[in-house]
Scaffold this active site. Structure first.
Site, PDB file in Angstrom:
ATOM      1  N   ARG A 233       0.799  -1.163   0.078  1.00 50.20           N
ATOM      2  CA  ARG A 233      -0.119  -0.150  -0.045  1.00 50.20           C
ATOM      3  C   ARG A 233       0.838   1.072   0.334  1.00 50.20           C
ATOM      4  O   ARG A 233       1.863   1.203   0.667  1.00 50.20           O
ATOM      5  CB  ARG A 233      -0.843   0.008   1.458  1.00 50.20           C
ATOM      6  CG  ARG A 233      -2.085  -1.001   1.360  1.00 50.20           C
ATOM      7  CD  ARG A 233      -3.210  -0.643   0.091  1.00 50.20           C
ATOM      8  NE  ARG A 233      -4.402  -1.462   0.289  1.00 50.20           N
ATOM      9  CZ  ARG A 233      -4.534  -2.610  -0.511  1.00 50.20           C
ATOM     10  NH1 ARG A 233      -3.264  -2.707  -1.254  1.00 50.20           N
ATOM     11  NH2 ARG A 233      -5.556  -3.226  -0.391  1.00 50.20           N
ATOM     12  N   GLU A 262      -3.447   7.149  -4.448  1.00 45.65           N
ATOM     13  CA  GLU A 262      -3.785   6.572  -5.716  1.00 45.65           C
ATOM     14  C   GLU A 262      -5.535   6.544  -5.973  1.00 45.65           C
ATOM     15  O   GLU A 262      -6.125   6.323  -6.954  1.00 45.65           O
ATOM     16  CB  GLU A 262      -3.646   4.999  -5.789  1.00 45.65           C
ATOM     17  CG  GLU A 262      -3.999   4.107  -4.715  1.00 45.65           C
ATOM     18  CD  GLU A 262      -3.357   2.711  -5.083  1.00 45.65           C
ATOM     19  OE1 GLU A 262      -2.307   2.445  -5.124  1.00 45.65           O
ATOM     20  OE2 GLU A 262      -4.415   1.886  -5.002  1.00 45.65           O
ATOM     21  N   HIS A 294      -1.630  -0.368  -9.700  1.00 50.61           N
ATOM     22  CA  HIS A 294      -2.123  -1.340  -8.662  1.00 50.61           C
ATOM     23  C   HIS A 294      -2.705  -2.554  -9.598  1.00 50.61           C
ATOM     24  O   HIS A 294      -3.960  -2.769  -9.393  1.00 50.61           O
ATOM     25  CB  HIS A 294      -3.227  -0.543  -7.933  1.00 50.61           C
ATOM     26  CG  HIS A 294      -3.588  -1.388  -6.636  1.00 50.61           C
ATOM     27  ND1 HIS A 294      -3.825  -0.695  -5.374  1.00 50.61           N
ATOM     28  CD2 HIS A 294      -3.837  -2.585  -6.484  1.00 50.61           C
ATOM     29  CE1 HIS A 294      -4.010  -1.633  -4.436  1.00 50.61           C
ATOM     30  NE2 HIS A 294      -3.975  -2.812  -5.138  1.00 50.61           N
TER      31      HIS A 294
HETATM   32  P1  NAI Z   1      -0.758 -11.344   5.098  1.00 44.23           P
HETATM   33  O1  NAI Z   1      -1.858 -10.932   6.111  1.00 44.23           O
HETATM   34  O2  NAI Z   1      -0.678 -12.705   4.611  1.00 44.23           O
HETATM   35  O3  NAI Z   1       0.689 -10.902   5.430  1.00 44.23           O
HETATM   36  C1  NAI Z   1       0.816  -9.601   5.998  1.00 44.23           C
HETATM   37  C2  NAI Z   1       2.077  -9.862   6.957  1.00 44.23           C
HETATM   38  O4  NAI Z   1       2.253  -8.619   7.392  1.00 44.23           O
HETATM   39  C3  NAI Z   1       1.744 -10.535   8.190  1.00 44.23           C
HETATM   40  O5  NAI Z   1       2.740 -11.739   8.462  1.00 44.23           O
HETATM   41  C4  NAI Z   1       1.831  -9.655   9.385  1.00 44.23           C
HETATM   42  O6  NAI Z   1       2.162 -10.361  10.613  1.00 44.23           O
HETATM   43  C5  NAI Z   1       2.707  -8.784   8.897  1.00 44.23           C
HETATM   44  N1  NAI Z   1       2.844  -7.351   9.505  1.00 44.23           N
HETATM   45  C6  NAI Z   1       1.903  -6.748  10.169  1.00 44.23           C
HETATM   46  N2  NAI Z   1       2.168  -5.655  10.603  1.00 44.23           N
HETATM   47  C7  NAI Z   1       3.612  -5.479  10.309  1.00 44.23           C
HETATM   48  C8  NAI Z   1       4.613  -4.508  10.564  1.00 44.23           C
HETATM   49  N3  NAI Z   1       4.276  -3.468  11.313  1.00 44.23           N
HETATM   50  N4  NAI Z   1       6.015  -4.828  10.154  1.00 44.23           N
HETATM   51  C9  NAI Z   1       5.839  -6.186   9.365  1.00 44.23           C
HETATM   52  N5  NAI Z   1       5.260  -6.774   9.068  1.00 44.23           N
HETATM   53  C10 NAI Z   1       3.926  -6.542   9.558  1.00 44.23           C
HETATM   54  O7  NAI Z   1      -1.182 -10.580   3.769  1.00 44.23           O
HETATM   55  P2  NAI Z   1      -0.890 -10.825   2.431  1.00 44.23           P
HETATM   56  O8  NAI Z   1      -2.061 -11.507   1.623  1.00 44.23           O
HETATM   57  O9  NAI Z   1       0.574 -11.176   2.156  1.00 44.23           O
HETATM   58  O10 NAI Z   1      -1.004  -9.179   1.870  1.00 44.23           O
HETATM   59  C11 NAI Z   1      -0.004  -8.086   2.143  1.00 44.23           C
HETATM   60  C12 NAI Z   1      -0.644  -6.905   1.689  1.00 44.23           C
HETATM   61  O11 NAI Z   1      -0.496  -6.689   0.227  1.00 44.23           O
HETATM   62  C13 NAI Z   1      -2.022  -6.660   1.645  1.00 44.23           C
HETATM   63  O12 NAI Z   1      -2.273  -6.234   3.360  1.00 44.23           O
HETATM   64  C14 NAI Z   1      -2.421  -5.378   0.655  1.00 44.23           C
HETATM   65  O13 NAI Z   1      -2.276  -4.328   1.231  1.00 44.23           O
HETATM   66  C15 NAI Z   1      -1.355  -5.813  -0.333  1.00 44.23           C
HETATM   67  N6  NAI Z   1      -1.780  -6.151  -1.548  1.00 44.23           N
HETATM   68  C16 NAI Z   1      -1.537  -5.825  -2.688  1.00 44.23           C
HETATM   69  C17 NAI Z   1      -2.258  -6.101  -3.799  1.00 44.23           C
HETATM   70  C18 NAI Z   1      -1.778  -5.401  -5.216  1.00 44.23           C
HETATM   71  O14 NAI Z   1      -2.675  -5.871  -6.268  1.00 44.23           O
HETATM   72  N7  NAI Z   1      -0.925  -4.468  -5.371  1.00 44.23           N
HETATM   73  C19 NAI Z   1      -3.116  -7.155  -3.958  1.00 44.23           C
HETATM   74  C20 NAI Z   1      -3.448  -7.938  -2.774  1.00 44.23           C
HETATM   75  C21 NAI Z   1      -2.689  -7.560  -1.526  1.00 44.23           C
END
Ligand code: NAI
Length: 329
Positions: A233, A262, A294
Site C-alpha cells: 500500500r 492512488e 495497482h
Molecule cells: P498477510 O496477512 O498474509 O501478510 C501480511 C504480513 O504482514 C503478516 O505476516 C503480518 O504479521 C505482517 N505485518 C503486520 N504488521 C507488520 C509490521 N508492522 N511490520 C512488518 N510486518 C507486519 O497479507 P498478504 O496477503 O501477504 O498481503 C499483504 C498486503 O499486500 C495486503 O495487506 C495488501 O495491502 C497488499 N496487496 C496488494 C495487492 C496489489 O494488487 N498490489 C493485492 C493484494 C494485497
C-alpha cells in the site's frame, strides 16, 4: 441476494457472472462507492467493493440507512474500511483473504527485473533504432541481500522467488512465518534489515502501525543505491521522503504498484485531465522509478479466485448469516 457491485471493471464481469451461476441478483457498476454514490444501493441487501472505494464511517452509515447489511470486499486488504463502525451498525464485512499471493509477488519481481535491467528504456531505444547500450547497465540479483517487510502470504511468495535467484534473505515481521527457515530467511530487526538490504520489498498491511513506517529516519539507515519494491500500500512509504532520497541518489530504484494517493487516480482514465498531484508528477519524472497502477492482482487466476470467493461470501451470508471470511466477528 441483491448486490450492487461498485468499481466493477469490464475485465471482472465474466468471472463474476460465471461464479454466480445466477444465484444472486448482481448489479454491475463501474462507479466507486462514495457518500454520493451510496444511494445507488437502495433496495440492495449487499454491496461489493474494491480497494479504492470509500467505506469510511459516514458511507457505512448511509448504506445502513438504505438497508444494506453486507459488504463483500473483492480484495484482501481492508485498510479502506471502518470496521469499528461496521460492527456497531451490525454490517457484516468479508474479504477475499488469499486470492493469489503469487500474482502480487510476481508483479513485484517483474517490476524489479524490468527496472534493474532497464527493460522499458531499452524498448524505447529499440523502437527509435538506437542500439547503444550506454544507459542500460543493471546488476545481478544473485548474491544480493533482499529484505522483506511482512512475511505473510505475498511476502513469503516473493521470498521464495528471490530464493531461486540465490540471494541472502532477511525478514521483518512481528509474526514469524514457519516456512521462513526452509528457504533460509533470517528474521532481524527492521533497523538491521534497512541497513543491510540491497533490495527492500514491502508486503505488510497498511494500518495505524505501518503508515509511514518507511520515512526519513528509515531511508537514512538504508544503503546507497537501495532498490525499494512496494506492492502493498502506498501509505506505508512517505512519498515525499522517497522523492527526496531518489533526488539525492540514495535510492537507486523504486518499483511501485501502489501510491499513497492512488484513490480516484488509479483504475480511471485521466488522459484528458491536468494532473494536480505534484508528488505523483515528480515520481513519474525519475528514470529509475517504475510505476504500475495497482495491477498486482490482475491475473486470470487471481480474478477467478476473487470472483469465486466473493460469491461464496454472499452464499454463506444468505444461507447462514455469516461467512468464514467475516472481518466483523
Ligand atoms: P498477510 O496477512 O498474509 O501478510 C501480511 C504480513 O504482514 C503478516 O505476516 C503480518 O504479521 C505482517 N505485518 C503486520 N504488521 C507488520 C509490521 N508492522 N511490520 C512488518 N510486518 C507486519 O497479507 P498478504 O496477503 O501477504 O498481503 C499483504 C498486503 O499486500 C495486503 O495487506 C495488501 O495491502 C497488499 N496487496 C496488494 C495487492 C496489489 O494488487 N498490489 C493485492 C493484494 C494485497
Amino acid at each position: 441476494m441483491k448486490t450492487l457491485c461498485y468499481s466493477l471493471k469490464p475485465f471482472e464481469r465474466p468471472g463474476m457472472v460465471q461464479a454466480n451461476h445466477r444465484k444472486h441478483e448482481l448489479i454491475f457498476n463501474e462507479q466507486s462507492l462514495s457518500l454520493e454514490s451510496a444511494a445507488l444501493a437502495e433496495g440492495c441487501e449487499a454491496v461489493s467493493i474494491f480497494t479504492n472505494d470509500d467505506a469510511s464511517g459516514d458511507v457505512l452509515k448511509a448504506l445502513h440507512r438504505l438497508g444494506v447489511g453486507y459488504i463483500a470486499l473483492r480484495s484482501a486488504g481492508y485498510n479502506h474500511v471502518d470496521l469499528t463502525t461496521a460492527r456497531r451498525l451490525g454490517i457484516r464485512i468479508a474479504n477475499v483473504p488469499a486470492y493469489s499471493p503469487n500474482a502480487v509477488a510476481e508483479q513485484g519481481v517483474a517490476l524489479l527485473m524490468a527496472l534493474n535491467r532497464r527493460i522499458v528504456e531499452s524498448q524505447w531505444l529499440m523502437q527509435m533504432q538506437d542500439f547503444r547500450l550506454d544507459t542500460l547497465t543493471g546488476f545481478n540479483i544473485h548474491g544480493k541481500t533482499v529484505g522483506i517487510i511482512g512475511t505473510g502470504q505475498i511476502g513469503m511468495a516473493f521470498a521464495k522467488i528471490m530464493n531461486g535467484f540465490g540471494v541472502r534473505l532477511l525478514g521483518f515481521d512481528p509474526q514469524q512465518n514457519p516456512e521462513a527457515a526452509a528457504i533460509g530467511l533470517t528474521y532481524v530487526s527492521l533497523e538491521q534489515l534497512l541497513c543491510e538490504s540491497d533490495i527492500i520489498s514491502i508486503h505488510c498491511p497498511l494500518n495505524e502501525h505501518t503508515q509511514y513506517m518507511i520515512d526519513e529516519p528509515q531511508f537514512a539507515l538504508m544503503k546507497e543505491g537501495v532498490y525499494i519494491v512496494n506492492t502493498a500500500r502506498g501509505g506505508i512509504v512517505r512519498t515525499s521522503a522517497l522523492i527526496r532520497h531518489l533526488s539525492a541518489g540514495k535510492v537507486g530504484g523504486a518499483c511501485l504498484d501502489v501510491y499513497e494517493r492512488e484513490k480516484g487516480l488509479f483504475f480511471f482514465d485521466h488522459r484528458h485531465t491536468i494532473m494536480q498531484d505534484e508528488e505523483f508528477i515528480r515520481l513519474r519524472s525519475f528514470k529509475n522509478v517504475l510505476i504500475t497502477g495497482h495491477q498486482g492482482f490482475l491475473t486470470v487466476e487471481a480474478l477467478r479466485n476473487i470472483a469465486d470467493t466473493t460469491i461464496e461470501n454472499l452464499d454463506a451470508w444468505e444461507q447462514h448469516g455469516r461467512s468464514p471470511n467475516d472481518l466483523t466477528d
